[in-house]
Design a protein around this motif. Structure first.
Motif, PDB file in Angstrom:
ATOM      1  N   PRO A  32       0.803  -1.234   0.000  1.00 21.82           N
ATOM      2  CA  PRO A  32       0.000   0.000   0.000  1.00 21.82           C
ATOM      3  C   PRO A  32       0.830   1.276   0.000  1.00 21.82           C
ATOM      4  O   PRO A  32       0.411   2.282  -0.580  1.00 21.82           O
ATOM      5  N   LYS A  34       3.374   2.151  -1.585  1.00 18.08           N
ATOM      6  CA  LYS A  34       3.833   2.577  -2.898  1.00 18.08           C
ATOM      7  C   LYS A  34       2.755   3.332  -3.669  1.00 18.08           C
ATOM      8  O   LYS A  34       3.058   4.107  -4.564  1.00 18.08           O
ATOM      9  N   GLU A  35       1.503   3.148  -3.284  1.00 18.80           N
ATOM     10  CA  GLU A  35       0.406   3.885  -3.918  1.00 18.80           C
ATOM     11  C   GLU A  35       0.500   5.386  -3.632  1.00 18.80           C
ATOM     12  O   GLU A  35      -0.081   6.199  -4.344  1.00 18.80           O
ATOM     13  N   LEU A  36       1.227   5.758  -2.568  1.00 20.05           N
ATOM     14  CA  LEU A  36       1.356   7.162  -2.177  1.00 20.05           C
ATOM     15  C   LEU A  36       2.757   7.718  -2.423  1.00 20.05           C
ATOM     16  O   LEU A  36       2.916   8.880  -2.745  1.00 20.05           O
ATOM     17  N   PRO A  39       4.265   6.710  -6.807  1.00 20.73           N
ATOM     18  CA  PRO A  39       3.799   5.503  -7.501  1.00 20.73           C
ATOM     19  C   PRO A  39       4.103   5.524  -8.993  1.00 20.73           C
ATOM     20  O   PRO A  39       4.034   4.493  -9.652  1.00 20.73           O
ATOM     21  N   TYR A  40       4.449   6.701  -9.503  1.00 16.56           N
ATOM     22  CA  TYR A  40       4.818   6.839 -10.921  1.00 16.56           C
ATOM     23  C   TYR A  40       6.245   6.358 -11.180  1.00 16.56           C
ATOM     24  O   TYR A  40       6.666   6.263 -12.327  1.00 16.56           O
ATOM     25  N   ASN A 144      -0.966  12.866  -2.946  1.00 17.56           N
ATOM     26  CA  ASN A 144      -0.577  12.467  -1.588  1.00 17.56           C
ATOM     27  C   ASN A 144      -0.984  13.567  -0.612  1.00 17.56           C
ATOM     28  O   ASN A 144      -0.172  14.386  -0.183  1.00 17.56           O
ATOM     29  N   PHE A 168      -0.732   8.910 -12.879  1.00 16.96           N
ATOM     30  CA  PHE A 168      -0.918   7.694 -12.083  1.00 16.96           C
ATOM     31  C   PHE A 168      -2.295   7.132 -12.395  1.00 16.96           C
ATOM     32  O   PHE A 168      -3.297   7.827 -12.267  1.00 16.96           O
ATOM     33  N   LYS A 169      -2.309   5.898 -12.849  1.00 19.25           N
ATOM     34  CA  LYS A 169      -3.554   5.208 -13.213  1.00 19.25           C
ATOM     35  C   LYS A 169      -4.383   6.039 -14.181  1.00 19.25           C
ATOM     36  O   LYS A 169      -5.601   6.167 -14.042  1.00 19.25           O
TER      37      LYS A 169
END
Length: 205
Positions: A32, A34-36, A39-40, A144, A168-169
């Motif tokens: 989790p 790494k999502e913040l 993450p790019y 973030n 991101f996404k």
């Protein structure tokens, strides 16, 4: 000499052998944190992580840490387990311009004031051990929100916004640059950040 800087809930300390397996586990894709935390950017390869851990093991066994640490572990005071790290590097060594970072790997420690303690103690340490620096930088992104609040709570000011600089996404986010000057830090925490933490704790008790 080993470094161990106490906060109220955590220590900032040097790496220990027991940390290496935990650190390796946190570097596995899908965590989790790494999502913040950028993450790019991709995680290092398995080979790069293994090489890094081998280097860290040598440092620990030989007690050959650099005089001014570039990374310290954030550990839980109760267990001394690794829960994150703080770090710094040169944005421009020629002009004495450092940038800092923090990651709390374990989400069970999020939103408990750990980041505030850790980054405040780290900022204090760097202003003390790097007497030629005039400022500290912190870089993040508009996805973030927690890091943005943390920077502002510590007294870092938003100095740069690079619009739609991170994807991101499939969504664009802004890149953000925060900074604090030495004189601003010293005016805000004139007896040191650790003393500020203690007084703050006593007032809320």
């Amino acid at each position: 000499m080993q470094i161990r800087i106490p906060g109220l809930q955590i220590y900032l300390r040097d790496w220990q052998l027991a940390d290496l397996e935990q650190y390796s586990t946190w570097m596995v894709p899908g965590q989790p944190w790494k999502e913040l935390d950028g993450p790019y950017y991709p995680l290092p390869s398995t080979e790069a992580i293994e090489a890094q851990i081998a280097y860290m093991r040598t440092q620990i066994e030989n007690n050959s840490f650099p005089t001014i640490r570039s990374v310290l572990v954030i550990s839980d005071q109760a267990t001394d387990n690794l829960i994150g790290i703080v770090s710094w590097s040169w944005e421009s060594e020629e002009t004495h311009w450092p940038t800092i970072g923090i990651v709390i790997f374990d989400p069970t420690y999020w939103n408990q004031g750990i980041g505030f303690e850790a980054l405040g103690l780290w900022s204090d340490y760097l202003f003390y051990t790097l007497p030629t620096i005039a400022r500290l930088d912190l870089r993040t992104w508009s996805g973030n929100k927690g890091m943005m609040r943390l920077a502002e709570k510590l007294g870092y000011q938003l100095e740069a916004r690079f619009r739609k600089a991170r994807t991101f996404k499939g969504t664009y986010y802004d890149g953000l640059g925060y900074g604090v000057l030495r004189e601003e830090w010293e005016a805000r925490y004139h007896q040191g950040f650790a003393s500020y933490l203690q007084k703050r704790s006593q007032q809320s008790a």
